[in-house]
Design an enzyme around this catalytic site. Structure first.
Site, PDB file in Angstrom:
ATOM      1  CD  GLN B 169      -1.689  -2.234   1.982  1.00  0.00           C
ATOM      2  OE1 GLN B 169      -0.517  -2.556   2.149  1.00  0.00           O
ATOM      3  NE2 GLN B 169      -2.696  -2.942   2.462  1.00  0.00           N
ATOM      4  CG  ASP B 210      -6.560  -0.142  10.234  1.00  0.00           C
ATOM      5  OD1 ASP B 210      -5.357   0.110  10.038  1.00  0.00           O
ATOM      6  OD2 ASP B 210      -7.384  -0.314   9.315  1.00  0.00           O
ATOM      7  CG  ASN B 220      -1.775   1.704  11.232  1.00  0.00           C
ATOM      8  OD1 ASN B 220      -2.851   1.846  10.661  1.00  0.00           O
ATOM      9  ND2 ASN B 220      -0.650   2.171  10.711  1.00  0.00           N
ATOM     10  CE  LYS B 221      -2.162  -2.666   6.104  1.00  0.00           C
ATOM     11  NZ  LYS B 221      -3.012  -3.898   5.934  1.00  0.00           N
TER      12      LYS B 221
END
Lengths: 156, 302
Positions: B169, B210, B220-221
């Site tokens: 991403q 997130d 998070n990621k």
């Protein structure tokens, strides 16, 4: 495989010499439920080369991308790091791109690092990332991959 | 400057949702038609949209279905780490003040975009005059807003984008959107985070989240935790963009683990691949975070 199924892991970073593979196998077989953890080792995807060598020797292993190391250290899954360095000098251990990232994370989580002489020649993986050529923008660029120096105090 | 990632999901013609297929970027900008809950779950499960896109998809799907609870349960089952129940509460509360669910959803969404711009302006005030920002994954267009906000107060910025394996991403979305807006950016392998910090190339880290808790822990990621630990080691401040913090213990949140074959999806190669792990998020405890900027632009520093 799920994290909960992975058992204890011996993290392998760098390129082991052929003669080291038997020692790695002995280490893994000495304890029940232990596997070798093979990160991808971007940008050259050396992890895929190492995984093939482990497969050939029938050494139990599991593959991850480099950025998954954090959660594995956080969850105390990694019991030891085998750091295959390229050369040593001036109070530093020189290893492949990403060596500082790996060794600092191990150091911060009190995971022992065993430095071992690794291969100095990088044999490129047969695979590549399908974006690597596409993402060469004219305006912006990529950070160059270079060998990294890890200070003695991080290894100890 | 605009980016399709700032608003990746739209409701059109009363009964169709158009979802930007983020897995096709940067090669092509295509939209997927979503008309049913099953369509939406497929799009969500295949990571065609994520982050702000899944917030929009949730609100619009509630409008199409005319119910909130069924959509919430189905979405939560598909992406267990993200808190759709919280979005459901927000939508239900707003619906009490409007005549239709659609009006409620649209008023929330309109507000969110403005709030994201406000938040970018608040963050810009905190960052260094010549900000060298390390970032991970993609925060749905907010880095573009941040760059504009920094420029607006006479500051400059260069972004260092962690590629964010395995879905990339960082490279495919963030680096792409910054480059097409002619914003200075460099992409780095995830494992180069330490060396760019050590070499003095970075003076702050900015990431989305997130999930977050009232204590300040975030999910998070995958890769965020490592960056947070390294930034603390090198004395570099890390700022997190948070949405709606909840009163929950972070360890109680289930971490989504995705199919192992997705680890190899961007590699040119052939099976058989080795056995793999794919936890798609990690936890960053609050003590490794320097500041939190919520969706209303409120700033809290540690």
């Amino acid at each position: 495989m799920l994290l909960s199924e992975s058992g204890e892991l011996i993290l392998l970073w760098g390129i082991p010499l052929n003669k080291e593979m038997d020692d790695i196998k002995k280490k893994v077989e000495a304890e029940r439920g232990v596997s070798v953890l093979v990160p991808e080792m971007r940008p050259h995807l050396l992890g895929s080369v190492i995984a093939k060598r482990l497969q050939k020797k029938r050494i139990k292993h599991v593959y991850i991308t480099d950025n998954m190391l954090g959660i594995l250290f956080y969850q105390h899954k990694i019991k030891e790091v085998l750091f295959f360095y390229k050369e040593r000098g001036d109070h530093h251990w020189w290893g492949i791109n990403g060596s500082l990232y790996v060794c600092l994370l191990a150091h911060m989580h009190d995971v022992p690092i065993q430095p071992l002489q690794g291969d100095t020649v990088i044999r490129a993986a047969e695979i590549s990332l399908s974006l690597d050529d596409y993402m060469c923008f004219h305006y912006n660029d990529l950070i160059k991959a270079e060998d990294e120096a890890v200070p003695d105090e991080v290894i100890q | 400057m605009d980016t399709p990632l700032a608003f990746p999901v739209r409701l059109q013609a009363e009964n169709t949702i158009y979802v930007l297929d983020e897995t096709k970027l940067p090669f092509e900008e295509t939209y997927i038609e979503v008309k049913t809950l099953n369509d939406a779950l497929k799009v969500l499960g295949q990571m065609k949209t994520r982050a702000f896109g899944q917030v929009l998809l949730f609100f619009y799907m509630c409008v199409l279905e005319g119910s909130v609870d069924d959509v919430t349960k189905a979405f939560q089952d598909t992406r267990p780490t993200f808190d759709f129940s919280l979005l459901a509460d927000i939508l239900k509360r707003r619906a009490k003040k409007t005549s239709t669910l659609k009006e409620a959803a649209e008023s929330i969404i309109r507000g969110l975009d403005e709030q994201k711009r406000t938040r970018a302006r608040r963050l810009a005030e905190i960052l260094p005059r010549d900000a060298h920002i390390l970032t991970i994954c993609n925060v749905s267009g907010e880095l573009i807003y941040l760059y504009e906000a920094l420029k607006g107060i006479g500051k400059t910025a260069t972004f260092f984008v962690s590629e964010t394996r395995p879905y990339l991403q960082g490279t495919r979305l963030t680096f792409w959107e910054l480059s097409r807006a002619h914003i200075p950016a460099h992409v780095l392998c995830d494992n180069q985070a330490a060396i760019v910090m050590k070499n003095g190339l970075i003076n702050c880290v900015v990431t989305g989240s997130d999930r977050s808790t009232e204590r300040g822990d975030i999910i998070n990621k995958i890769g965020t935790y490592a960056i947070a630990r390294l930034s603390r080691y090198f004395g570099i401040p890390l700022y997190v963009l948070i949405q709606f913090p909840s009163d929950i213990v972070v360890e109680a949140i289930s971490i989504e683990e995705r199919p192992a074959q997705e680890v190899f999806m961007w590699l040119d190669g052939k099976d058989p691949w080795p056995e793999a792990l794919y936890p798609s998020f990690d936890i960053t405890p609050s003590n490794f975070i320097s500041g939190w900027i919520d969706i209303l632009g409120e700033v809290r520093c540690s």
